[in-house]
Write an enzyme that holds these catalytic residues in place. Structure first.
Site, PDB file in Angstrom:
ATOM      1  N   SER A 100       4.447 -15.578  52.907  1.00 31.60           N
ATOM      2  CA  SER A 100       4.476 -16.808  53.608  1.00 31.60           C
ATOM      3  C   SER A 100       2.956 -17.371  53.570  1.00 31.60           C
ATOM      4  CB  SER A 100       4.764 -16.965  55.053  1.00 31.60           C
ATOM      5  OG  SER A 100       3.738 -16.426  55.804  1.00 31.60           O
ATOM      6  N   LYS A 101       2.754 -18.778  53.850  1.00 24.54           N
ATOM      7  CA  LYS A 101       1.627 -19.323  53.775  1.00 24.54           C
ATOM      8  C   LYS A 101       0.369 -18.466  54.457  1.00 24.54           C
ATOM      9  CE  LYS A 101       1.526 -24.015  52.808  1.00 24.54           C
ATOM     10  NZ  LYS A 101       0.890 -24.511  52.022  1.00 24.54           N
TER      11      LYS A 101
END
Ligand code: GLU
Length: 497
Positions: A256-257
């Protein structure tokens, strides 16, 4: 099925800017097509109207273009099996949903979404395993059907999944995979608005676009038995499947980010070069051997093979990508020269340098700075901050940093004054500068480190910079003398020192 000629597709849904993991799927398909001399197709899966994001298609295509993944069929280039936008192929999906309906392999379902929500809640309450649908409409008699139709309910069309038995398919990476049909729900093929679901559109298109291999992220693995059953219902041959390993963050959770992974466009805009990103992505789930890290695009094409795709999840490391980008920046210089490095750096300088820098930035000047800077950055965007002193007139630094180790304020002033005098008649090339400043060190009885450190701060405003004499040569005499003069004034004015 045995594929005669390789036709692979990247089939993104335009629901946002493509994430780096999604582009890995595109890359593996592209590499496989280029390795085998096959075709790489781009198909936009835009049937989910509610999730469409403005600008996403362009962002997807831009990402591919930036990374040099050209497509043989798809948006902008056409092809024999278009349209390559699913939203323009609705008639086809409706026709094939109808065909299954008429053959008794699909049925109309009139259940409202409220009823489905309620049904799932009851299942959950009874601690049954929650299924998406209880098949209530599967066996409605014609009379019952006619009766609901009078109420004007727009039905969806669902696929009649066999109630028992098993579905087995071969995955080129994972081997044979078997699912019990009893675990599969009667999936929706056509929604009540006439749009197909992903499943129907995806297999109709793969069939008519003559896709030979479906290579996609392994989150789609559980959809595959449904697809295989659908191919069977149509009497079509299924493509070959290869489900690509998941990509995890270093902490082994879903990428994810948080792990630094963002959209490809963001990587481009922070100064990553496409060569590095391609190399890095190729190694997320594929490897030539257990040691090779740096591979050119040509070598990736040459050596890419499905056999070397790993079964286990790949780990995404932002640090590795950062390191790799540095390696490629050096390679750009070695292979294409400083001019190419400067050409790529220019937009980042335009954007990142302070407002006080003279614009437009002069390419020739950047060419001269490039040899001094290219080993000192890993990202093109780092250049602006680290080389700003080459571009601005006035430097911004504390007078204190001029009083380097080994001297006091008065000594610093005298040293700079003498330096100014000597440099006035000095030609500004490396050797002349070195000669003059080294002899000045002796004359002043200073250590070279002290005097050079002082001059460095005076001409660059920094305590660390590229090699001093080369830097001064690029800055030129006027600028250097001006800055030394300003440093003297700064020291004089700094009463507190
Ligand atoms: N539209 C799907 C996606 O965005 C395609 C999955 C597939 O390749 O079948 O990932």
């Amino acid at each position: 099925m045995k594929a005669e000629s390789v036709r692979v597709r990247y089939a993104p849904s335009p629901t946002g800017y493509p994430h780096i993991g999604n582009i890995r799927t595109a890359l593996f398909n592209w590499l496989f097509a280029r390795h085998t001399g096959g075709r790489f197709i781009v198909r936009i899966e835009d049937t989910d109207q509610s999730r469409k994001v403005q600008g996403a298609v362009e962002a997807i295509l831009d990402s591919l273009r930036w990374l040099g993944m050209d497509w043989d069929e798809g948006p902008g280039v056409g092809g024999d099996y278009g349209s390559y936008f699913q939203s323009e192929r609705r008639d086809l999906y409706q026709q094939y949903a109808q065909q299954l309906l008429e053959g008794g392999q699909a049925y109309k379902c009139y259940c409202s979404s409220d009823r489905l929500t309620q049904m799932r809640a009851v299942m959950a309450e009874r601690k049954e395993s929650v299924r998406s649908y209880d098949r209530r409409c599967r066996d409605l008699s014609p009379a019952e059907q006619a009766q609901v139709e009078t109420q004007g309910v727009a039905p969806v069309i669902r696929f009649k999944v066999p109630l028992d038995g098993q579905t087995t398919f071969h995955d080129l990476i994972r081997g044979d995979i078997t699912f019990n049909n009893s675990e599969l729900d009667d999936l929706v093929l056509l929604k009540s608005d006439g749009y197909p679901t992903y499943h129907l559109a995806n297999i109709v298109d793969d069939h008519f676009m003559k896709v030979s291999h479906v290579m996609r992220a392994d989150e789609w693995l559980s959809s595959t038995p449904r697809h295989v059953l659908l191919y069977g219902a149509f009497g079509w041959e299924a493509p070959l499947y290869a489900h690509l390993p998941m990509i995890l963050g270093p902490d082994k959770s879903k990428l994810s980010k948080r792990h630094g992974a963002t959209s490809v466009i963001e990587y481009r805009d922070t100064g990553y070069v496409p060569e590095a990103v391609v190399n890095f992505l190729a190694l997320l789930g594929w490897a030539l051997d257990d040691k090779t890290e740096i591979m050119s695009r040509d070598d990736l094409i040459k050596y890419f093979s499905l056999e070397r795709i790993s079964k286990t999840a790949a780990i995404f490391s932002q640090e590795k990508l950062y390191w790799m980008n540095g390696v490629y920046l050096r390679q750009i210089v070695e292979k294409q020269g400083f001019g190419e490095f400067a050409r790529r750096a220019l937009p980042f300088l335009e954007l990142g340098l302070p407002d006080t820098a003279k614009r437009p930035i002069d390419q020739e000047y950047v060419n001269r700075i490039a040899p001094l800077m290219y080993e000192r950055v890993n990202l093109l965007s780092e250049l602006a901050e680290r080389s700003g002193f080459f571009f601005v007139e006035e430097l911004d630094y504390d007078a204190e940093s001029l009083v380097v180790k080994g001297m006091d304020k008065e000594k610093a002033i005298t040293s700079l004054k003498m330096c100014w005098e000597r440099l006035e008649d000095c030609s500004f090339d490396h050797d002349a500068l070195e000669g003059v400043l080294r002899s000045l060190t002796e004359e002043l009885g200073l250590k070279t480190g002290s005097l050079f450190g002082l001059i460095r701060v005076a001409v660059t405003g920094r305590t660390a910079s590229p090699p001093l004499f080369e830097t001064m040569a690029v800055l030129g005499k006027d600028r250097c003398l001006g800055r030394i003069g300003a440093a003297i004034a700064r020291l004089r004015g700094s009463g507190g020192l």
